[in-house]
Motif scaffolding. Sequence first.
Motif, PDB file in Angstrom:
ATOM      1  N   LEU A 532       0.826  -1.204   0.000  1.00 49.82           N
ATOM      2  CA  LEU A 532       0.000   0.000   0.000  1.00 49.82           C
ATOM      3  C   LEU A 532       0.864   1.259   0.000  1.00 49.82           C
ATOM      4  O   LEU A 532       0.566   2.237  -0.692  1.00 49.82           O
ATOM      5  N   VAL A 533       1.944   1.253   0.788  1.00 53.53           N
ATOM      6  CA  VAL A 533       2.847   2.408   0.829  1.00 53.53           C
ATOM      7  C   VAL A 533       3.521   2.609  -0.515  1.00 53.53           C
ATOM      8  O   VAL A 533       3.597   3.727  -1.042  1.00 53.53           O
ATOM      9  N   ILE A 534       4.015   1.512  -1.095  1.00 49.21           N
ATOM     10  CA  ILE A 534       4.681   1.609  -2.396  1.00 49.21           C
ATOM     11  C   ILE A 534       3.710   2.097  -3.455  1.00 49.21           C
ATOM     12  O   ILE A 534       4.053   2.951  -4.298  1.00 49.21           O
ATOM     13  N   ASP A 535       2.483   1.601  -3.423  1.00 47.47           N
ATOM     14  CA  ASP A 535       1.493   2.017  -4.407  1.00 47.47           C
ATOM     15  C   ASP A 535       1.162   3.497  -4.251  1.00 47.47           C
ATOM     16  O   ASP A 535       1.008   4.210  -5.246  1.00 47.47           O
ATOM     17  N   ARG A 536       1.074   3.946  -3.011  1.00 48.73           N
ATOM     18  CA  ARG A 536       0.781   5.369  -2.768  1.00 48.73           C
ATOM     19  C   ARG A 536       1.904   6.252  -3.303  1.00 48.73           C
ATOM     20  O   ARG A 536       1.671   7.282  -3.931  1.00 48.73           O
ATOM     21  N   ARG A 537       3.149   5.853  -3.042  1.00 46.82           N
ATOM     22  CA  ARG A 537       4.282   6.629  -3.545  1.00 46.82           C
ATOM     23  C   ARG A 537       4.332   6.603  -5.065  1.00 46.82           C
ATOM     24  O   ARG A 537       4.703   7.597  -5.707  1.00 46.82           O
ATOM     25  N   SER A 538       3.966   5.470  -5.648  1.00 43.77           N
ATOM     26  CA  SER A 538       3.973   5.366  -7.106  1.00 43.77           C
ATOM     27  C   SER A 538       2.959   6.308  -7.724  1.00 43.77           C
ATOM     28  O   SER A 538       3.256   7.004  -8.698  1.00 43.77           O
ATOM     29  N   ARG A 539       1.744   6.347  -7.148  1.00 46.20           N
ATOM     30  CA  ARG A 539       0.726   7.259  -7.672  1.00 46.20           C
ATOM     31  C   ARG A 539       1.151   8.706  -7.482  1.00 46.20           C
ATOM     32  O   ARG A 539       0.927   9.553  -8.352  1.00 46.20           O
ATOM     33  N   ARG A 540       1.778   8.968  -6.353  1.00 46.61           N
ATOM     34  CA  ARG A 540       2.232  10.341  -6.084  1.00 46.61           C
ATOM     35  C   ARG A 540       3.310  10.762  -7.067  1.00 46.61           C
ATOM     36  O   ARG A 540       3.334  11.889  -7.539  1.00 46.61           O
ATOM     37  N   ALA A 541       4.210   9.813  -7.395  1.00 46.94           N
ATOM     38  CA  ALA A 541       5.278  10.123  -8.347  1.00 46.94           C
ATOM     39  C   ALA A 541       4.713  10.403  -9.730  1.00 46.94           C
ATOM     40  O   ALA A 541       5.198  11.276 -10.447  1.00 46.94           O
TER      41      ALA A 541
END
Length: 557
Positions: A532-541
Amino acid sequence: MSVSSPPAGPTAACGSSAQVHASRGPLSPAPVAVLLALIGGLALWLAFPPFGLWPLAAVGPFLLLLITRGRSALAGAALGMVMGAAFFLPLLTWTGIFVGDLPWVALSLAQAAFCAALGAGTAVVNRLPAAPVWAAGLWVAQEALRSRLPFGGFPWGRLGFGQADAPFASFAAYGGVPLVTFAVALTGTVLTLLVRRPAMSRRSAAGQQPASRRRWALVCAAAAAVPGVGVLVELPLAGSQLSAGGELATVAVIQGNVPRSGLDFNAQRRAVLDNHVEQTLLLAERVDGGLTPRPDLVIWPENASDIDPFQNPDAAAAIDGAARAIAAPILVGAVLDGPGRYLTNAGIVWDPVSGPGASYAKRHPVPFGEYMPARSFFRFFSEQVDLLRRDFLPGTDPGVLDVGGVRLGDVICFEVAYDGLVSEVVDGGASLLVVQTNNATFGYTAESEQQLAMSRLRAIEHGRTVVVAATSGISAVVAPDGTVVDRSELFTPWSLTGAVAQRTQTTTATRLGSTPELALAAIAGAAVLAALVIDRRSRRARTHPEHDIEEEGPHDL
Protein backbone atom coordinates in the motif's frame (compact mmCIF):
# COMPACT_ATOMS: atom_id res chain seq x y z
CA MET A 1 17.83 20.83 -13.59
CA SER A 2 16.33 18.19 -15.76
CA VAL A 3 13.24 16.34 -14.57
CA SER A 4 12.79 14.04 -17.49
CA SER A 5 14.20 10.95 -15.75
CA PRO A 6 12.99 9.41 -12.48
CA PRO A 7 15.15 9.91 -9.39
CA ALA A 8 17.54 7.25 -8.24
CA GLY A 9 17.44 5.66 -4.81
CA PRO A 10 15.28 3.26 -2.86
CA THR A 11 12.04 5.19 -3.17
CA ALA A 12 12.32 5.43 -6.89
CA ALA A 13 13.19 1.78 -7.18
CA CYS A 14 10.19 0.79 -5.12
CA GLY A 15 7.93 3.07 -7.06
CA SER A 16 9.20 1.74 -10.34
CA SER A 17 8.67 -1.83 -9.21
CA ALA A 18 5.15 -1.05 -8.12
CA GLN A 19 4.39 0.55 -11.48
CA VAL A 20 5.63 -2.50 -13.29
CA HIS A 21 3.48 -4.82 -11.23
CA ALA A 22 0.46 -2.55 -11.23
CA SER A 23 0.65 -2.16 -14.99
CA ARG A 24 -0.14 -5.80 -15.46
CA GLY A 25 -3.76 -6.10 -16.37
CA PRO A 26 -6.00 -8.96 -15.25
CA LEU A 27 -5.23 -12.30 -16.82
CA SER A 28 -8.91 -12.96 -17.48
CA PRO A 29 -12.13 -10.97 -17.92
CA ALA A 30 -14.39 -10.54 -14.92
CA PRO A 31 -16.92 -13.31 -15.80
CA VAL A 32 -14.12 -15.83 -16.22
CA ALA A 33 -12.56 -14.70 -12.93
CA VAL A 34 -15.87 -15.23 -11.14
CA LEU A 35 -16.16 -18.71 -12.63
CA LEU A 36 -12.61 -19.52 -11.52
CA ALA A 37 -13.43 -18.26 -8.02
CA LEU A 38 -16.39 -20.64 -7.90
CA ILE A 39 -14.18 -23.51 -9.08
CA GLY A 40 -11.60 -22.63 -6.43
CA GLY A 41 -14.20 -22.70 -3.66
CA LEU A 42 -15.60 -26.03 -4.77
CA ALA A 43 -12.08 -27.48 -5.00
CA LEU A 44 -11.49 -26.44 -1.37
CA TRP A 45 -14.71 -28.18 -0.34
CA LEU A 46 -13.75 -31.41 -2.12
CA ALA A 47 -10.42 -31.42 -0.26
CA PHE A 48 -12.27 -32.01 3.02
CA PRO A 49 -14.12 -35.10 4.27
CA PRO A 50 -16.14 -36.93 3.18
CA PHE A 51 -14.37 -36.60 -0.18
CA GLY A 52 -10.85 -36.12 1.18
CA LEU A 53 -9.30 -35.10 -2.15
CA TRP A 54 -6.56 -33.25 -0.29
CA PRO A 55 -4.45 -32.13 -3.33
CA LEU A 56 -7.37 -29.91 -4.39
CA ALA A 57 -6.79 -27.69 -1.34
CA ALA A 58 -3.93 -26.00 -3.22
CA VAL A 59 -6.28 -25.06 -6.08
CA GLY A 60 -8.00 -22.37 -4.01
CA PRO A 61 -4.81 -20.37 -3.20
CA PHE A 62 -3.58 -20.91 -6.77
CA LEU A 63 -6.72 -19.50 -8.38
CA LEU A 64 -7.19 -16.65 -5.90
CA LEU A 65 -3.69 -15.30 -6.52
CA LEU A 66 -4.16 -15.78 -10.25
CA ILE A 67 -7.53 -14.04 -10.64
CA THR A 68 -6.64 -11.09 -8.41
CA ARG A 69 -3.53 -10.19 -10.40
CA GLY A 70 -3.90 -6.72 -11.88
CA ARG A 71 -7.19 -6.11 -10.04
CA SER A 72 -8.09 -3.64 -7.32
CA ALA A 73 -8.51 -4.59 -3.69
CA LEU A 74 -12.27 -4.14 -4.08
CA ALA A 75 -12.40 -6.53 -7.02
CA GLY A 76 -10.22 -8.96 -5.06
CA ALA A 77 -12.66 -8.78 -2.15
CA ALA A 78 -15.58 -9.61 -4.45
CA LEU A 79 -13.75 -12.61 -5.91
CA GLY A 80 -12.70 -13.76 -2.43
CA MET A 81 -16.32 -13.57 -1.30
CA VAL A 82 -17.41 -15.71 -4.25
CA MET A 83 -14.74 -18.30 -3.52
CA GLY A 84 -15.56 -18.28 0.19
CA ALA A 85 -19.27 -18.76 -0.42
CA ALA A 86 -18.61 -21.61 -2.88
CA PHE A 87 -16.47 -23.25 -0.19
CA PHE A 88 -18.41 -22.73 3.02
CA LEU A 89 -21.98 -23.20 1.78
CA PRO A 90 -21.44 -26.87 0.84
CA LEU A 91 -18.89 -27.50 3.61
CA LEU A 92 -21.29 -26.41 6.36
CA THR A 93 -24.52 -27.92 5.04
CA TRP A 94 -24.64 -30.04 8.20
CA THR A 95 -25.44 -26.91 10.22
CA GLY A 96 -28.71 -26.47 8.34
CA ILE A 97 -29.91 -30.06 8.25
CA PHE A 98 -31.91 -29.72 11.43
CA VAL A 99 -31.94 -26.01 12.32
CA GLY A 100 -33.01 -24.59 8.97
CA ASP A 101 -31.51 -22.80 6.01
CA LEU A 102 -31.17 -19.34 7.54
CA PRO A 103 -28.56 -20.24 10.20
CA TRP A 104 -26.61 -22.29 7.66
CA VAL A 105 -26.51 -19.51 5.06
CA ALA A 106 -25.78 -16.82 7.67
CA LEU A 107 -22.84 -18.76 9.12
CA SER A 108 -21.46 -19.65 5.69
CA LEU A 109 -21.58 -16.07 4.42
CA ALA A 110 -20.08 -14.76 7.65
CA GLN A 111 -17.11 -17.10 7.12
CA ALA A 112 -16.96 -16.13 3.44
CA ALA A 113 -16.57 -12.50 4.50
CA PHE A 114 -13.14 -13.39 5.87
CA CYS A 115 -12.30 -14.78 2.44
CA ALA A 116 -13.36 -11.43 1.00
CA ALA A 117 -10.74 -9.74 3.17
CA LEU A 118 -8.28 -12.41 2.04
CA GLY A 119 -9.09 -11.62 -1.60
CA ALA A 120 -8.54 -7.91 -1.05
CA GLY A 121 -5.20 -8.53 0.63
CA THR A 122 -4.15 -10.94 -2.10
CA ALA A 123 -4.88 -8.35 -4.78
CA VAL A 124 -2.68 -5.87 -2.90
CA VAL A 125 0.33 -8.16 -2.37
CA ASN A 126 0.04 -9.32 -5.98
CA ARG A 127 1.87 -6.10 -6.85
CA LEU A 128 4.95 -7.12 -4.89
CA PRO A 129 7.88 -9.36 -5.79
CA ALA A 130 7.58 -12.80 -4.11
CA ALA A 131 3.80 -12.42 -4.13
CA PRO A 132 3.22 -16.20 -3.67
CA VAL A 133 4.91 -16.10 -0.25
CA TRP A 134 2.90 -13.12 1.01
CA ALA A 135 -0.34 -14.54 -0.37
CA ALA A 136 0.25 -17.86 1.40
CA GLY A 137 0.83 -15.97 4.64
CA LEU A 138 -2.49 -14.19 4.17
CA TRP A 139 -4.28 -17.55 4.26
CA VAL A 140 -2.81 -18.08 7.72
CA ALA A 141 -3.79 -14.57 8.80
CA GLN A 142 -7.34 -15.05 7.56
CA GLU A 143 -7.71 -18.30 9.47
CA ALA A 144 -6.21 -16.73 12.60
CA LEU A 145 -8.86 -14.00 12.56
CA ARG A 146 -11.65 -16.40 11.70
CA SER A 147 -10.66 -18.61 14.62
CA ARG A 148 -11.11 -15.73 17.05
CA LEU A 149 -13.85 -13.45 15.70
CA PRO A 150 -16.73 -13.01 16.29
CA PHE A 151 -18.00 -14.70 19.49
CA GLY A 152 -14.70 -16.53 19.96
CA GLY A 153 -14.39 -17.53 16.30
CA PHE A 154 -15.22 -20.57 14.19
CA PRO A 155 -12.10 -22.40 12.92
CA TRP A 156 -13.95 -24.95 10.78
CA GLY A 157 -12.58 -25.30 7.26
CA ARG A 158 -8.95 -24.33 7.90
CA LEU A 159 -6.81 -25.64 5.05
CA GLY A 160 -4.68 -27.67 7.46
CA PHE A 161 -7.66 -29.61 8.79
CA GLY A 162 -8.18 -31.24 5.40
CA GLN A 163 -4.64 -32.64 5.20
CA ALA A 164 -4.64 -35.55 7.67
CA ASP A 165 -3.74 -38.01 4.88
CA ALA A 166 -1.37 -35.69 3.04
CA PRO A 167 2.42 -35.20 3.21
CA PHE A 168 1.66 -31.70 4.52
CA ALA A 169 0.28 -33.14 7.78
CA SER A 170 3.76 -33.71 9.22
CA PHE A 171 4.32 -29.94 9.34
CA ALA A 172 1.79 -29.86 12.19
CA ALA A 173 4.43 -31.25 14.57
CA TYR A 174 6.62 -28.21 13.89
CA GLY A 175 4.21 -25.31 13.57
CA GLY A 176 0.74 -26.64 14.25
CA VAL A 177 -2.21 -26.32 11.90
CA PRO A 178 -1.11 -22.80 10.75
CA LEU A 179 2.12 -24.18 9.29
CA VAL A 180 0.17 -26.89 7.47
CA THR A 181 -2.10 -24.22 6.02
CA PHE A 182 0.90 -22.16 4.94
CA ALA A 183 2.52 -25.15 3.23
CA VAL A 184 -0.66 -25.99 1.31
CA ALA A 185 -1.25 -22.37 0.29
CA LEU A 186 2.38 -21.84 -0.74
CA THR A 187 2.27 -24.91 -2.98
CA GLY A 188 -0.73 -23.43 -4.77
CA THR A 189 0.50 -19.85 -5.01
CA VAL A 190 3.93 -20.85 -6.33
CA LEU A 191 2.23 -22.55 -9.26
CA THR A 192 0.89 -19.18 -10.43
CA LEU A 193 4.41 -18.45 -11.64
CA LEU A 194 3.67 -20.81 -14.51
CA VAL A 195 1.05 -18.40 -15.79
CA ARG A 196 2.47 -15.08 -16.94
CA ARG A 197 1.66 -12.43 -19.47
CA PRO A 198 3.68 -12.31 -22.72
CA ALA A 199 6.86 -10.22 -22.56
CA MET A 200 6.61 -6.62 -23.75
CA SER A 201 9.21 -7.21 -26.41
CA ARG A 202 8.97 -10.13 -28.79
CA ARG A 203 11.71 -12.69 -28.59
CA SER A 204 12.63 -15.26 -31.12
CA ALA A 205 10.98 -18.64 -30.75
CA ALA A 206 14.39 -20.22 -30.46
CA GLY A 207 15.28 -17.91 -27.59
CA GLN A 208 11.98 -18.31 -25.76
CA GLN A 209 11.64 -22.07 -25.70
CA PRO A 210 14.67 -22.92 -23.54
CA ALA A 211 13.79 -20.15 -21.08
CA SER A 212 10.21 -21.34 -20.96
CA ARG A 213 11.24 -24.91 -20.28
CA ARG A 214 13.62 -23.79 -17.54
CA ARG A 215 10.85 -21.71 -15.96
CA TRP A 216 8.42 -24.63 -15.95
CA ALA A 217 11.05 -26.91 -14.46
CA LEU A 218 12.00 -24.46 -11.70
CA VAL A 219 8.43 -23.62 -10.74
CA CYS A 220 7.31 -27.24 -10.72
CA ALA A 221 10.34 -28.15 -8.62
CA ALA A 222 9.53 -25.35 -6.18
CA ALA A 223 5.89 -26.44 -5.92
CA ALA A 224 6.87 -30.07 -5.39
CA ALA A 225 9.48 -29.12 -2.82
CA VAL A 226 6.94 -28.14 -0.16
CA PRO A 227 5.10 -31.49 0.12
CA GLY A 228 8.44 -33.18 -0.51
CA VAL A 229 9.83 -31.57 2.62
CA GLY A 230 6.73 -32.82 4.42
CA VAL A 231 7.58 -36.37 3.42
CA LEU A 232 11.19 -35.95 4.54
CA VAL A 233 10.33 -34.49 7.95
CA GLU A 234 7.84 -37.30 8.51
CA LEU A 235 10.72 -39.81 8.61
CA PRO A 236 12.47 -38.43 11.71
CA LEU A 237 9.11 -37.74 13.29
CA ALA A 238 8.18 -41.41 12.95
CA GLY A 239 11.18 -42.26 15.10
CA SER A 240 10.92 -39.46 17.65
CA GLN A 241 8.11 -36.99 18.10
CA LEU A 242 5.28 -39.10 16.72
CA SER A 243 6.40 -42.58 17.70
CA ALA A 244 4.06 -44.64 19.81
CA GLY A 245 6.53 -45.04 22.75
CA GLY A 246 5.69 -44.18 26.31
CA GLU A 247 3.87 -45.93 29.11
CA LEU A 248 0.74 -47.79 28.01
CA ALA A 249 -2.72 -47.40 29.49
CA THR A 250 -5.74 -49.58 28.76
CA VAL A 251 -8.64 -47.35 27.74
CA ALA A 252 -12.24 -48.26 26.98
CA VAL A 253 -14.38 -46.04 24.75
CA ILE A 254 -18.17 -46.33 24.97
CA GLN A 255 -20.58 -45.21 22.25
CA GLY A 256 -24.06 -45.92 23.58
CA ASN A 257 -25.97 -44.37 20.65
CA VAL A 258 -29.15 -42.29 20.80
CA PRO A 259 -32.81 -43.11 20.07
CA ARG A 260 -32.82 -40.85 17.01
CA SER A 261 -30.84 -38.09 15.32
CA GLY A 262 -31.74 -34.45 15.14
CA LEU A 263 -32.30 -31.64 17.57
CA ASP A 264 -34.75 -33.72 19.60
CA PHE A 265 -32.28 -36.59 20.17
CA ASN A 266 -32.23 -35.73 23.88
CA ALA A 267 -36.00 -35.82 24.25
CA GLN A 268 -35.38 -39.30 25.67
CA ARG A 269 -32.52 -38.34 27.94
CA ARG A 270 -32.87 -41.37 30.18
CA ALA A 271 -32.67 -43.66 27.14
CA VAL A 272 -29.33 -42.11 26.15
CA LEU A 273 -27.94 -42.60 29.66
CA ASP A 274 -29.25 -46.16 29.81
CA ASN A 275 -27.61 -46.94 26.46
CA HIS A 276 -24.20 -45.97 27.82
CA VAL A 277 -24.76 -47.83 31.06
CA GLU A 278 -25.80 -50.93 29.11
CA GLN A 279 -22.72 -50.87 26.85
CA THR A 280 -20.51 -50.48 29.92
CA LEU A 281 -22.19 -53.43 31.65
CA LEU A 282 -21.73 -55.56 28.53
CA LEU A 283 -18.06 -54.60 28.50
CA ALA A 284 -17.81 -55.57 32.17
CA GLU A 285 -19.19 -59.02 31.34
CA ARG A 286 -16.53 -59.49 28.64
CA VAL A 287 -13.83 -58.37 31.09
CA ASP A 288 -15.06 -60.75 33.80
CA GLY A 289 -15.13 -63.55 31.25
CA GLY A 290 -11.50 -62.92 30.29
CA LEU A 291 -12.41 -61.87 26.75
CA THR A 292 -11.28 -58.27 27.17
CA PRO A 293 -8.57 -56.72 29.34
CA ARG A 294 -9.81 -54.64 32.25
CA PRO A 295 -9.49 -50.95 31.38
CA ASP A 296 -7.66 -48.42 33.53
CA LEU A 297 -10.33 -45.88 32.62
CA VAL A 298 -13.54 -45.65 30.61
CA ILE A 299 -14.51 -42.71 28.40
CA TRP A 300 -18.14 -41.77 27.89
CA PRO A 301 -19.04 -39.05 25.36
CA GLU A 302 -20.51 -35.61 25.72
CA ASN A 303 -24.20 -35.68 26.71
CA ALA A 304 -24.03 -39.31 27.81
CA SER A 305 -26.05 -38.10 30.79
CA ASP A 306 -28.21 -35.08 30.04
CA ILE A 307 -29.78 -35.77 33.41
CA ASP A 308 -27.77 -34.02 36.11
CA PRO A 309 -26.50 -36.87 38.33
CA PHE A 310 -25.94 -34.39 41.16
CA GLN A 311 -29.64 -33.52 41.12
CA ASN A 312 -31.13 -36.90 40.14
CA PRO A 313 -30.39 -39.88 42.45
CA ASP A 314 -31.56 -42.40 39.82
CA ALA A 315 -29.05 -41.12 37.26
CA ALA A 316 -26.29 -41.13 39.87
CA ALA A 317 -27.14 -44.71 40.85
CA ALA A 318 -27.05 -45.86 37.21
CA ILE A 319 -23.62 -44.32 36.62
CA ASP A 320 -22.34 -45.62 39.93
CA GLY A 321 -23.51 -49.13 39.05
CA ALA A 322 -21.70 -49.01 35.72
CA ALA A 323 -18.46 -47.81 37.35
CA ARG A 324 -18.60 -50.53 40.00
CA ALA A 325 -19.29 -53.22 37.40
CA ILE A 326 -16.33 -52.25 35.25
CA ALA A 327 -14.19 -51.55 38.36
CA ALA A 328 -12.62 -48.50 36.72
CA PRO A 329 -13.25 -44.76 36.79
CA ILE A 330 -15.51 -43.36 34.07
CA LEU A 331 -15.16 -39.93 32.47
CA VAL A 332 -18.85 -39.06 32.16
CA GLY A 333 -20.09 -36.38 29.78
CA ALA A 334 -22.97 -34.70 31.58
CA VAL A 335 -25.17 -31.61 31.52
CA LEU A 336 -25.37 -30.00 34.96
CA ASP A 337 -28.06 -27.64 36.19
CA GLY A 338 -26.42 -24.38 37.12
CA PRO A 339 -27.61 -21.22 38.84
CA GLY A 340 -30.79 -19.68 37.49
CA ARG A 341 -31.31 -20.32 33.80
CA TYR A 342 -27.76 -21.52 33.17
CA LEU A 343 -26.35 -24.97 32.44
CA THR A 344 -22.85 -26.48 32.40
CA ASN A 345 -21.48 -28.92 29.83
CA ALA A 346 -19.03 -31.03 31.84
CA GLY A 347 -16.83 -34.08 31.98
CA ILE A 348 -16.98 -35.72 35.44
CA VAL A 349 -14.54 -38.30 36.80
CA TRP A 350 -16.72 -40.99 38.41
CA ASP A 351 -14.75 -43.36 40.62
CA PRO A 352 -16.13 -46.88 41.32
CA VAL A 353 -15.44 -46.46 45.04
CA SER A 354 -15.71 -42.77 45.90
CA GLY A 355 -18.17 -41.68 43.20
CA PRO A 356 -17.98 -38.28 41.45
CA GLY A 357 -14.77 -36.31 41.79
CA ALA A 358 -12.85 -33.86 39.63
CA SER A 359 -14.58 -32.34 36.62
CA TYR A 360 -14.00 -30.16 33.59
CA ALA A 361 -16.49 -27.54 32.42
CA LYS A 362 -16.49 -26.75 28.71
CA ARG A 363 -14.65 -23.47 28.22
CA HIS A 364 -15.95 -22.57 24.78
CA PRO A 365 -19.71 -23.08 24.55
CA VAL A 366 -20.95 -22.87 20.97
CA PRO A 367 -22.72 -19.57 20.20
CA PHE A 368 -26.25 -20.12 18.87
CA GLY A 369 -25.93 -23.79 19.87
CA GLU A 370 -25.18 -23.71 23.59
CA TYR A 371 -25.82 -20.06 24.31
CA MET A 372 -27.57 -17.29 22.45
CA PRO A 373 -25.60 -14.05 22.11
CA ALA A 374 -27.71 -10.89 21.70
CA ARG A 375 -30.86 -12.96 21.93
CA SER A 376 -33.29 -10.04 21.50
CA PHE A 377 -31.44 -8.82 18.40
CA PHE A 378 -31.33 -12.17 16.62
CA ARG A 379 -34.97 -12.80 17.45
CA PHE A 380 -35.78 -10.21 14.77
CA PHE A 381 -34.43 -12.67 12.18
CA SER A 382 -35.75 -15.93 13.54
CA GLU A 383 -37.90 -17.05 16.44
CA GLN A 384 -35.86 -20.26 16.50
CA VAL A 385 -33.43 -18.53 18.84
CA ASP A 386 -35.89 -19.33 21.62
CA LEU A 387 -35.52 -23.06 20.98
CA LEU A 388 -32.40 -22.60 23.09
CA ARG A 389 -34.17 -21.82 26.33
CA ARG A 390 -31.19 -21.98 28.70
CA ASP A 391 -27.62 -20.83 28.11
CA PHE A 392 -24.49 -22.76 29.01
CA LEU A 393 -21.91 -21.02 31.17
CA PRO A 394 -18.23 -21.44 30.16
CA GLY A 395 -15.69 -23.05 32.45
CA THR A 396 -12.48 -21.30 33.45
CA ASP A 397 -9.81 -23.99 33.82
CA PRO A 398 -8.16 -26.27 31.22
CA GLY A 399 -9.47 -29.82 31.19
CA VAL A 400 -6.47 -31.60 32.72
CA LEU A 401 -7.78 -34.52 34.79
CA ASP A 402 -6.19 -37.49 36.55
CA VAL A 403 -8.27 -40.56 35.73
CA GLY A 404 -7.21 -44.10 36.62
CA GLY A 405 -3.54 -43.16 36.83
CA VAL A 406 -3.67 -41.34 33.48
CA ARG A 407 -3.25 -37.59 33.20
CA LEU A 408 -5.57 -36.76 30.32
CA GLY A 409 -6.52 -33.56 28.57
CA ASP A 410 -10.25 -33.23 27.96
CA VAL A 411 -11.77 -31.03 25.28
CA ILE A 412 -15.47 -31.17 24.50
CA CYS A 413 -16.87 -31.29 20.96
CA PHE A 414 -15.97 -28.25 18.83
CA GLU A 415 -13.20 -27.29 21.26
CA VAL A 416 -10.89 -29.62 19.33
CA ALA A 417 -10.89 -27.01 16.55
CA TYR A 418 -9.33 -24.31 18.76
CA ASP A 419 -5.53 -24.32 18.92
CA GLY A 420 -5.24 -22.68 22.32
CA LEU A 421 -7.68 -24.95 24.13
CA VAL A 422 -5.86 -28.08 22.99
CA SER A 423 -2.39 -26.63 23.59
CA GLU A 424 -3.24 -25.64 27.15
CA VAL A 425 -4.11 -29.17 28.25
CA VAL A 426 -0.86 -30.49 26.76
CA ASP A 427 1.04 -27.69 28.49
CA GLY A 428 -0.75 -28.78 31.67
CA GLY A 429 0.89 -32.19 31.45
CA ALA A 430 -1.75 -34.26 29.64
CA SER A 431 -0.24 -37.47 28.28
CA LEU A 432 -3.43 -38.45 26.44
CA LEU A 433 -6.00 -36.27 24.65
CA VAL A 434 -9.73 -36.99 24.91
CA VAL A 435 -12.44 -35.46 22.73
CA GLN A 436 -15.89 -35.95 24.23
CA THR A 437 -18.44 -35.09 21.58
CA ASN A 438 -22.08 -35.45 20.61
CA ASN A 439 -22.82 -35.29 16.89
CA ALA A 440 -26.34 -36.73 16.98
CA THR A 441 -27.77 -33.35 16.01
CA PHE A 442 -26.06 -33.52 12.63
CA GLY A 443 -27.29 -36.95 11.56
CA TYR A 444 -25.61 -38.75 8.68
CA THR A 445 -23.66 -35.70 7.49
CA ALA A 446 -19.97 -34.98 7.00
CA GLU A 447 -19.66 -33.19 10.34
CA SER A 448 -18.39 -36.25 12.22
CA GLU A 449 -15.79 -37.06 9.55
CA GLN A 450 -14.58 -33.47 9.52
CA GLN A 451 -14.25 -33.44 13.31
CA LEU A 452 -12.29 -36.69 13.24
CA ALA A 453 -9.91 -35.15 10.71
CA MET A 454 -9.26 -32.33 13.18
CA SER A 455 -8.49 -34.86 15.91
CA ARG A 456 -5.95 -36.53 13.63
CA LEU A 457 -4.12 -33.24 13.09
CA ARG A 458 -4.11 -32.64 16.85
CA ALA A 459 -2.49 -36.04 17.39
CA ILE A 460 0.35 -35.14 15.02
CA GLU A 461 0.64 -31.58 16.31
CA HIS A 462 1.20 -32.62 19.93
CA GLY A 463 2.48 -36.18 19.53
CA ARG A 464 -0.36 -37.55 21.63
CA THR A 465 -2.83 -40.38 21.29
CA VAL A 466 -6.31 -38.90 20.80
CA VAL A 467 -9.40 -40.76 21.98
CA VAL A 468 -12.68 -39.55 20.46
CA ALA A 469 -15.83 -40.61 22.31
CA ALA A 470 -19.03 -39.69 20.46
CA THR A 471 -22.59 -40.28 21.61
CA SER A 472 -23.68 -41.54 18.18
CA GLY A 473 -20.34 -41.66 16.34
CA ILE A 474 -17.76 -41.30 15.02
CA SER A 475 -15.80 -42.59 18.01
CA ALA A 476 -12.16 -43.44 17.37
CA VAL A 477 -8.67 -43.97 18.70
CA VAL A 478 -5.99 -42.00 16.85
CA ALA A 479 -2.29 -42.82 17.24
CA PRO A 480 0.28 -40.03 17.77
CA ASP A 481 1.17 -40.12 14.07
CA GLY A 482 -2.44 -39.40 13.06
CA THR A 483 -3.29 -42.97 12.08
CA VAL A 484 -6.81 -44.10 12.98
CA VAL A 485 -6.32 -47.29 15.01
CA ASP A 486 -10.02 -48.09 15.22
CA ARG A 487 -13.30 -46.26 14.72
CA SER A 488 -17.04 -46.73 14.95
CA GLU A 489 -19.84 -46.17 12.48
CA LEU A 490 -22.61 -43.63 12.89
CA PHE A 491 -25.68 -44.45 15.01
CA THR A 492 -24.58 -47.86 16.21
CA PRO A 493 -23.77 -49.03 19.75
CA TRP A 494 -20.00 -49.61 19.96
CA SER A 495 -17.21 -50.07 22.43
CA LEU A 496 -13.46 -50.50 22.17
CA THR A 497 -10.85 -51.52 24.72
CA GLY A 498 -7.18 -51.28 23.93
CA ALA A 499 -3.75 -50.16 25.06
CA VAL A 500 -2.83 -46.61 24.08
CA ALA A 501 0.45 -44.73 24.41
CA GLN A 502 0.89 -42.06 27.04
CA ARG A 503 3.37 -39.45 25.87
CA THR A 504 5.21 -36.87 27.96
CA GLN A 505 7.57 -35.56 25.27
CA THR A 506 6.57 -32.32 23.62
CA THR A 507 6.74 -31.56 19.91
CA THR A 508 8.24 -28.41 18.46
CA ALA A 509 4.70 -27.20 17.75
CA THR A 510 3.71 -27.61 21.40
CA ARG A 511 6.74 -25.67 22.57
CA LEU A 512 6.26 -22.85 20.05
CA GLY A 513 2.52 -22.50 20.65
CA SER A 514 0.97 -19.71 18.60
CA THR A 515 4.32 -18.21 17.57
CA PRO A 516 4.35 -19.64 13.99
CA GLU A 517 0.81 -18.44 13.36
CA LEU A 518 1.50 -14.95 14.69
CA ALA A 519 4.77 -14.69 12.79
CA LEU A 520 3.28 -15.77 9.46
CA ALA A 521 0.26 -13.51 9.91
CA ALA A 522 2.47 -10.55 10.89
CA ILE A 523 4.73 -11.00 7.87
CA ALA A 524 1.72 -11.15 5.57
CA GLY A 525 0.22 -8.06 7.20
CA ALA A 526 3.53 -6.21 6.80
CA ALA A 527 3.56 -7.16 3.12
CA VAL A 528 0.10 -5.66 2.65
CA LEU A 529 1.19 -2.43 4.34
CA ALA A 530 4.38 -2.28 2.27
CA ALA A 531 2.42 -2.77 -0.95
CA LEU A 532 0.00 0.00 0.00
CA VAL A 533 2.85 2.41 0.83
CA ILE A 534 4.68 1.61 -2.40
CA ASP A 535 1.49 2.02 -4.41
CA ARG A 536 0.78 5.37 -2.77
CA ARG A 537 4.28 6.63 -3.54
CA SER A 538 3.97 5.37 -7.11
CA ARG A 539 0.73 7.26 -7.67
CA ARG A 540 2.23 10.34 -6.08
CA ALA A 541 5.28 10.12 -8.35
CA ARG A 542 3.07 9.91 -11.43
CA THR A 543 0.93 12.84 -10.30
CA HIS A 544 3.68 15.15 -8.99
CA PRO A 545 6.98 14.10 -10.57
CA GLU A 546 8.77 17.43 -9.95
CA HIS A 547 7.80 17.50 -6.26
CA ASP A 548 9.04 13.96 -5.73
CA ILE A 549 12.36 14.70 -7.42
CA GLU A 550 12.98 17.76 -5.30
CA GLU A 551 11.98 15.86 -2.18
CA GLU A 552 14.08 12.77 -2.91
CA GLY A 553 17.10 14.56 -4.41
CA PRO A 554 18.90 15.41 -1.15
CA HIS A 555 18.49 11.84 0.09
CA ASP A 556 20.00 10.52 -3.13
CA LEU A 557 23.01 12.77 -2.63
